[in-house]
Design an enzyme around this catalytic site. Structure first.
Site, PDB file in Angstrom:
ATOM      1  N   ASN A  76     -55.604   6.852 -74.376  1.00 10.20           N
ATOM      2  CA  ASN A  76     -56.966   7.097 -73.878  1.00 10.20           C
ATOM      3  C   ASN A  76     -57.245   8.556 -73.540  1.00 10.20           C
ATOM      4  OD1 ASN A  76     -59.524   6.391 -72.221  1.00 10.20           O
ATOM      5  ND2 ASN A  76     -58.153   7.310 -70.706  1.00 10.20           N
ATOM      6  N   SER A 128     -63.949   7.439 -80.904  1.00  9.85           N
ATOM      7  CA  SER A 128     -65.301   7.789 -80.437  1.00  9.85           C
ATOM      8  C   SER A 128     -66.292   7.497 -81.549  1.00  9.85           C
ATOM      9  CB  SER A 128     -65.364   9.273 -80.092  1.00  9.85           C
ATOM     10  OG  SER A 128     -66.716   9.678 -79.947  1.00  9.85           O
ATOM     11  N   TYR A 140     -63.283  17.727 -82.192  1.00  6.91           N
ATOM     12  CA  TYR A 140     -63.257  16.448 -81.464  1.00  6.91           C
ATOM     13  C   TYR A 140     -63.447  15.279 -82.434  1.00  6.91           C
ATOM     14  CZ  TYR A 140     -64.516  12.811 -78.091  1.00  6.91           C
ATOM     15  OH  TYR A 140     -64.552  11.648 -77.353  1.00  6.91           O
ATOM     16  N   ALA A 142     -63.036  15.129 -85.627  1.00 11.04           N
ATOM     17  CA  ALA A 142     -61.909  15.005 -86.555  1.00 11.04           C
ATOM     18  C   ALA A 142     -60.697  14.394 -85.853  1.00 11.04           C
ATOM     19  CB  ALA A 142     -61.554  16.370 -87.125  1.00 11.04           C
ATOM     20  N   SER A 143     -60.467  14.799 -84.600  1.00 14.12           N
ATOM     21  CA  SER A 143     -59.309  14.265 -83.867  1.00 14.12           C
ATOM     22  C   SER A 143     -59.464  12.759 -83.645  1.00 14.12           C
ATOM     23  CB  SER A 143     -59.133  14.985 -82.521  1.00 14.12           C
ATOM     24  OG  SER A 143     -60.139  14.604 -81.596  1.00 14.12           O
ATOM     25  N   LYS A 144     -60.695  12.332 -83.392  1.00 11.17           N
ATOM     26  CA  LYS A 144     -60.937  10.907 -83.130  1.00 11.17           C
ATOM     27  C   LYS A 144     -60.946  10.093 -84.429  1.00 11.17           C
ATOM     28  CE  LYS A 144     -61.128  11.078 -78.696  1.00 11.17           C
ATOM     29  NZ  LYS A 144     -60.145  10.334 -77.885  1.00 11.17           N
TER      30      LYS A 144
HETATM   31  N1  LIG Z   1     -67.124   9.273 -71.947  1.00 10.35           N
HETATM   32  C1  LIG Z   1     -67.594   9.119 -73.178  1.00 10.35           C
HETATM   33  O1  LIG Z   1     -68.813   9.140 -73.419  1.00 10.35           O
HETATM   34  C2  LIG Z   1     -66.632   8.885 -74.308  1.00 10.35           C
HETATM   35  C3  LIG Z   1     -67.171   8.485 -75.538  1.00 10.35           C
HETATM   36  C4  LIG Z   1     -66.308   8.276 -76.596  1.00 10.35           C
HETATM   37  C5  LIG Z   1     -64.954   8.433 -76.447  1.00 10.35           C
HETATM   38  N2  LIG Z   1     -64.456   8.811 -75.244  1.00 10.35           N
HETATM   39  C6  LIG Z   1     -62.996   8.975 -75.127  1.00 10.35           C
HETATM   40  O2  LIG Z   1     -62.523   8.158 -74.091  1.00 10.35           O
HETATM   41  C7  LIG Z   1     -61.355   8.754 -73.509  1.00 10.35           C
HETATM   42  C8  LIG Z   1     -61.531   8.855 -71.998  1.00 10.35           C
HETATM   43  O3  LIG Z   1     -62.661   9.648 -71.759  1.00 10.35           O
HETATM   44  P1  LIG Z   1     -63.352   9.772 -70.324  1.00 10.35           P
HETATM   45  O4  LIG Z   1     -64.786   9.988 -70.580  1.00 10.35           O
HETATM   46  O5  LIG Z   1     -62.903   8.668 -69.438  1.00 10.35           O
HETATM   47  O6  LIG Z   1     -62.738  11.178 -69.849  1.00 10.35           O
HETATM   48  P2  LIG Z   1     -62.449  11.787 -68.397  1.00 10.35           P
HETATM   49  O7  LIG Z   1     -63.281  11.131 -67.370  1.00 10.35           O
HETATM   50  O8  LIG Z   1     -62.541  13.273 -68.567  1.00 10.35           O
HETATM   51  O9  LIG Z   1     -60.922  11.393 -68.176  1.00 10.35           O
HETATM   52  C9  LIG Z   1     -59.956  11.952 -69.037  1.00 10.35           C
HETATM   53  C10 LIG Z   1     -58.598  11.419 -68.680  1.00 10.35           C
HETATM   54  O10 LIG Z   1     -57.670  12.078 -69.556  1.00 10.35           O
HETATM   55  C11 LIG Z   1     -56.622  12.634 -68.790  1.00 10.35           C
HETATM   56  N3  LIG Z   1     -56.156  13.891 -69.338  1.00 10.35           N
HETATM   57  C12 LIG Z   1     -56.912  14.940 -69.783  1.00 10.35           C
HETATM   58  N4  LIG Z   1     -56.112  15.954 -70.131  1.00 10.35           N
HETATM   59  C13 LIG Z   1     -54.834  15.537 -69.895  1.00 10.35           C
HETATM   60  C14 LIG Z   1     -53.566  16.154 -70.031  1.00 10.35           C
HETATM   61  N5  LIG Z   1     -53.432  17.406 -70.487  1.00 10.35           N
HETATM   62  N6  LIG Z   1     -52.472  15.453 -69.693  1.00 10.35           N
HETATM   63  C15 LIG Z   1     -52.571  14.191 -69.215  1.00 10.35           C
HETATM   64  N7  LIG Z   1     -53.746  13.554 -69.068  1.00 10.35           N
HETATM   65  C16 LIG Z   1     -54.854  14.235 -69.393  1.00 10.35           C
HETATM   66  C17 LIG Z   1     -57.233  12.895 -67.409  1.00 10.35           C
HETATM   67  O11 LIG Z   1     -56.189  12.803 -66.437  1.00 10.35           O
HETATM   68  P3  LIG Z   1     -55.674  14.028 -65.526  1.00 10.35           P
HETATM   69  O12 LIG Z   1     -56.791  15.034 -65.443  1.00 10.35           O
HETATM   70  O13 LIG Z   1     -55.305  13.388 -64.237  1.00 10.35           O
HETATM   71  O14 LIG Z   1     -54.481  14.546 -66.265  1.00 10.35           O
HETATM   72  C18 LIG Z   1     -58.214  11.745 -67.259  1.00 10.35           C
HETATM   73  O15 LIG Z   1     -57.607  10.634 -66.660  1.00 10.35           O
HETATM   74  C19 LIG Z   1     -61.188  10.119 -74.192  1.00 10.35           C
HETATM   75  O16 LIG Z   1     -60.245  10.012 -75.217  1.00 10.35           O
HETATM   76  C20 LIG Z   1     -62.565  10.378 -74.767  1.00 10.35           C
HETATM   77  O17 LIG Z   1     -62.521  11.224 -75.890  1.00 10.35           O
HETATM   78  C21 LIG Z   1     -65.257   9.043 -74.163  1.00 10.35           C
END
Ligand SMILES: NC(=O)c1ccc[n+]([C@@H]2O[C@H](COP(=O)([O-])OP(=O)(O)OC[C@H]3O[C@@H](n4cnc5c(N)ncnc54)[C@H](OP(=O)(O)O)[C@@H]3O)[C@@H](O)[C@H]2O)c1
Length: 240
Positions: A76, A128, A140, A142-144
Site C-alpha cells: 500500500n 491507482s 506515478y 507508470a509506477s502504478k
Molecule cells: N488517496 C488517494 O486518492 C489514492 C488514490 C489512488 C491510489 N492511492 C494509493 O494508495 C496508497 C495509500 O495512499 P494514501 O492516500 O493512504 O497515502 P498517505 O495518506 O500519504 O499514506 C501513505 C502511507 O505510506 C507510508 N509511506 C510513505 N513513504 C514511506 C516510506 N519511505 N517508508 C515506509 N512507508 C512509507 C506512510 O507511512 P510513514 O509516513 O509512517 O512511513 C503512510 O502510512 C498509495 O500507494 C497511493 O498511491 C491513493
C-alpha cells in the site's frame, strides 16, 4: 503453518493503510504495519522501516519472510510527486519508482516462498485509477501501472500454490496524500469531484473494505484482476 493468519500492510500508519489495518484486525487477522511512523491503532504490530532505504528494507523483509503465519501482503505505501513531463527530474522519478514499484517487487519476492510453503496466500497491490493517464503523473501513473501488471504475472506463476494476486485501483480518496496534491479550493480537486458519478470522494474505509474482501474466503476464485474502487470516476476512460 499456524492457524493464525497474519497480513503485512505497508504504510499502515495513516490513510488507506491505517483503515485497512483496522478492518483486517476487526476480521480477526493478525496485522503488521511496515511504516516509518507508528500506527495509532492498538493491536497492530509496528515494523519500523523506511521503504526508500534499499539496504534497510531488505533486512526487514528477510525477518518478515521468516514468519510462518504469513497469509497476506498488502503493498500500500506510496508517494506521488507531480510534475510535467518537460520538468522531468531523474531523482524524483527514481524515488517514485523505487517506493511504488521496486520495493513492492522486493517485499513480495521475499514473502512468496513462505506463502508457497503454506500452500495459500493473498497478494494485493494498491494501484491507482491514474494508470489510465493524468497530467503531471508520468512517474506515478507508470509506477502504478507496473504493480497492476505484476499481479497478472504473479497470478499465472502462483495459482498452482493457491495464492491469489490482485490489484485495487482507487479513485480519489480523501487522505493526506490526496489533500496535498489536490488542496481544498483548487480547480483540480473540483474537476475530480465533478467526474465522480457517486458525487463524493472516496473514504479510506471504501478501499479497506475491498482489501478485506479480497483476503476473505469469499474471494478464493479471484486472481490477476485490477478492481477499480473509484465511485465510477474511471468510467468512460477504461479500455474494454
Ligand atoms: N488517496 C488517494 O486518492 C489514492 C488514490 C489512488 C491510489 N492511492 C494509493 O494508495 C496508497 C495509500 O495512499 P494514501 O492516500 O493512504 O497515502 P498517505 O495518506 O500519504 O499514506 C501513505 C502511507 O505510506 C507510508 N509511506 C510513505 N513513504 C514511506 C516510506 N519511505 N517508508 C515506509 N512507508 C512509507 C506512510 O507511512 P510513514 O509516513 O509512517 O512511513 C503512510 O502510512 C498509495 O500507494 C497511493 O498511491 C491513493
Amino acid at each position: 503453518m499456524t492457524d493464525k493468519k497474519t497480513v503485512i500492510v505497508t504504510g499502515g500508519s495513516r490513510g488507506i493503510g491505517a483503515a485497512t489495518c483496522q478492518k483486517l484486525l476487526s476480521k480477526g487477522f493478525g496485522v503488521l504495519s511496515v511504516s516509518r511512523t507508528e500506527p495509532l491503532l492498538d493491536g497492530i504490530t509496528h515494523v519500523p522501516c523506511d521503504l526508500m532505504d534499499p539496504d534497510g528494507r531488505r533486512a526487514v523483509f528477510k525477518v518478515l519472510a521468516e514468519r510462518d503465519d504469513l497469509f497476506g501482503l498488502v503493498n500500500n505505501a506510496g508517494i506521488a510527486t507531480p510534475n510535467l513531463i518537460e520538468e522531468f527530474d531523474h531523482l524524483i522519478y527514481e524515488r517514485v519508482m523505487d517506493l511504488n514499484t521496486t520495493a513492492v517487487a522486493e517485499l513480495s519476492a521475499a514473502v512468496i516462498p513462505t506463502l508457497i510453503k503454506n500452500r495459500q496466500g493473498r497478494l494485493i497491490n494498491i494501484s491507482s485509477e491514474l494508470i489510465l493517464g493524468f497530467p503531471t503523473r508520468t512517474a506515478y501513473s507508470a509506477s502504478k501501472a507496473a504493480v497492476s501488471s505484476f499481479v497478472k504475472t504473479w497470478a499465472l506463476e502462483l495459482g498452482k500454490y493457491n495464492i491469489c494476486c490482485n490489484a485495487i485501483a482507487p479513485g480519489p480518496v480523501e487522505t493526506d496524500l490526496f489533500v496535498k496534491n489536490n488542496p481544498p479550493g483548487s480547480s483540480v480537486r473540483e474537476q475530480k469531484l465533478n467526474k465522480i458519478p457517486l458525487g463524493r470522494f472516496g473514504r479510506p474505509e471504501d478501499v479497506a473494505g475491498v482489501v478485506t474482501f479480497l483476503m476473505s474466503e469469499e474471494a478464493t476464485f479471484i486472481t490477476g484482476q485490477t478492481l477499480y474502487v473509484c465511485g465510477g470516476s474511471s468510467l468512460g476512460s477504461v479500455p474494454v
